[in-house]
Design a protein around this motif. Structure first.
Motif, mmCIF file in Angstrom:
data_model
loop_
_atom_site.group_PDB
_atom_site.id
_atom_site.type_symbol
_atom_site.label_atom_id
_atom_site.label_comp_id
_atom_site.label_asym_id
_atom_site.label_seq_id
_atom_site.Cartn_x
_atom_site.Cartn_y
_atom_site.Cartn_z
ATOM 1 N N GLN A 1 0.830 -1.204 0.000
ATOM 2 C CA GLN A 1 0.000 0.000 0.000
ATOM 3 C C GLN A 1 0.864 1.253 0.000
ATOM 4 O O GLN A 1 0.609 2.201 -0.742
ATOM 5 C CB GLN A 1 -0.948 -0.002 1.209
ATOM 6 N N LEU A 2 1.899 1.260 0.819
ATOM 7 C CA LEU A 2 2.786 2.428 0.892
ATOM 8 C C LEU A 2 3.551 2.624 -0.414
ATOM 9 O O LEU A 2 3.734 3.768 -0.863
ATOM 10 C CB LEU A 2 3.748 2.287 2.073
ATOM 11 N N GLN A 3 3.985 1.537 -1.051
ATOM 12 C CA GLN A 3 4.666 1.653 -2.342
ATOM 13 C C GLN A 3 3.729 2.227 -3.400
ATOM 14 O O GLN A 3 4.121 3.090 -4.190
ATOM 15 C CB GLN A 3 5.210 0.287 -2.781
ATOM 16 N N LEU A 4 2.496 1.741 -3.403
ATOM 17 C CA LEU A 4 1.493 2.270 -4.332
ATOM 18 C C LEU A 4 1.284 3.761 -4.098
ATOM 19 O O LEU A 4 1.249 4.559 -5.049
ATOM 20 C CB LEU A 4 0.176 1.517 -4.175
ATOM 21 N N MET A 5 1.173 4.149 -2.836
ATOM 22 C CA MET A 5 0.942 5.550 -2.505
ATOM 23 C C MET A 5 2.136 6.415 -2.896
ATOM 24 O O MET A 5 1.970 7.555 -3.324
ATOM 25 C CB MET A 5 0.610 5.699 -1.024
ATOM 26 N N GLN A 6 3.334 5.863 -2.788
ATOM 27 C CA GLN A 6 4.514 6.621 -3.194
ATOM 28 C C GLN A 6 4.529 6.790 -4.720
ATOM 29 O O GLN A 6 4.847 7.863 -5.236
ATOM 30 C CB GLN A 6 5.784 5.938 -2.715
ATOM 31 N N GLU A 7 4.145 5.730 -5.441
ATOM 32 C CA GLU A 7 4.054 5.818 -6.903
ATOM 33 C C GLU A 7 3.000 6.842 -7.324
ATOM 34 O O GLU A 7 3.136 7.486 -8.369
ATOM 35 C CB GLU A 7 3.714 4.449 -7.494
ATOM 36 N N GLN A 8 1.952 6.991 -6.520
ATOM 37 C CA GLN A 8 0.895 7.960 -6.807
ATOM 38 C C GLN A 8 1.252 9.358 -6.295
ATOM 39 O O GLN A 8 0.439 10.275 -6.379
ATOM 40 C CB GLN A 8 -0.422 7.501 -6.161
ATOM 41 N N HIS A 9 2.444 9.498 -5.732
ATOM 42 C CA HIS A 9 2.941 10.768 -5.186
ATOM 43 C C HIS A 9 2.045 11.285 -4.055
ATOM 44 O O HIS A 9 1.842 12.485 -3.915
ATOM 45 C CB HIS A 9 3.091 11.818 -6.296
#
Length: 194
Positions: free
Chosen positions: A135-143
């Motif tokens: 989830q955190l990786q996804l959120m980082q990719e979504q800035h």
């Protein structure tokens, strides 16, 4: 052949359910394997065949609870389409599931003591931290979060939530304690929000 596999899976599920009740009610130390096999209508040999020993059976129960909580977290997170709300919903679901009275003794007391820290951490990694990391990786990719190490952030949040679950479990008014914990978690998470 297929019938035997189905019967074996049913026997294992039955043993895990009966053992879960005993471990929850009496704790690991005060649970007698003889009582579990008697209630299941099996022999000790059957338990040893499937789980090797009482500790192996406890590990299976512990893992089943971790899996249930993981599914509960995923379901709660999926109630929103927004990544930030998914994270918040998932965190709250984790606190609720882990602090639930029927999970406390196995997860919070006996789990670390019986299984040891390494096994406890491996189970936490498998069922909680991996989802949080994704989830955190996804959120980082979504800035949506700051460009920080998602590995470090995962460990910080997981450690904080594991510790706060112990604090919540000590409160009579758990709903209030979860609300207080979530208020703090939101503030902490706002610190990494972009």
């Amino acid at each position: 052949m297929r019938k035997n596999k189905v019967e074996t899976e049913q026997t294992i599920r039955n043993l895990i359910n009966i053992a879960r009740h005993h471990f929850t009610e009496y704790g690991y130390v005060n649970t007698a394997l003889e009582e579990i096999v008697k209630e299941a209508g099996l022999t000790r040999g059957a338990v040893y065949h499937h789980f090797r020993n009482k500790k192996g059976l406890f590990l299976a129960v512990f893992e089943a609870i971790q899996q249930e909580i993981g599914e509960y977290v995923e379901t709660a997170a999926a109630k929103s389409n927004h990544s930030w709300d998914q994270l918040i919903n998932g965190c709250q679901a984790f606190l609720e599931g882990a602090a639930a009275s029927h999970n406390q003794r196995i997860l919070l007391i006996d789990g670390p003591a019986v299984l040891g820290w390494d096994t406890f951490r491996k189970m936490d990694e498998k069922y909680s931290m991996n989802s949080l990391r994704e989830q955190l990786q996804l959120m980082q990719e979504q800035h949506l979060i700051q460009p920080v190490s998602t590995e470090a952030l995962t460990h910080c949040l997981s450690g904080a939530m594991n510790e706060v679950v112990l604090w919540i479990a000590d409160h009579l008014e758990q709903k209030d304690a979860i609300e207080d914990a979530m208020n703090v978690l939101r503030l902490l998470l706002d610190g990494v929000r972009k």
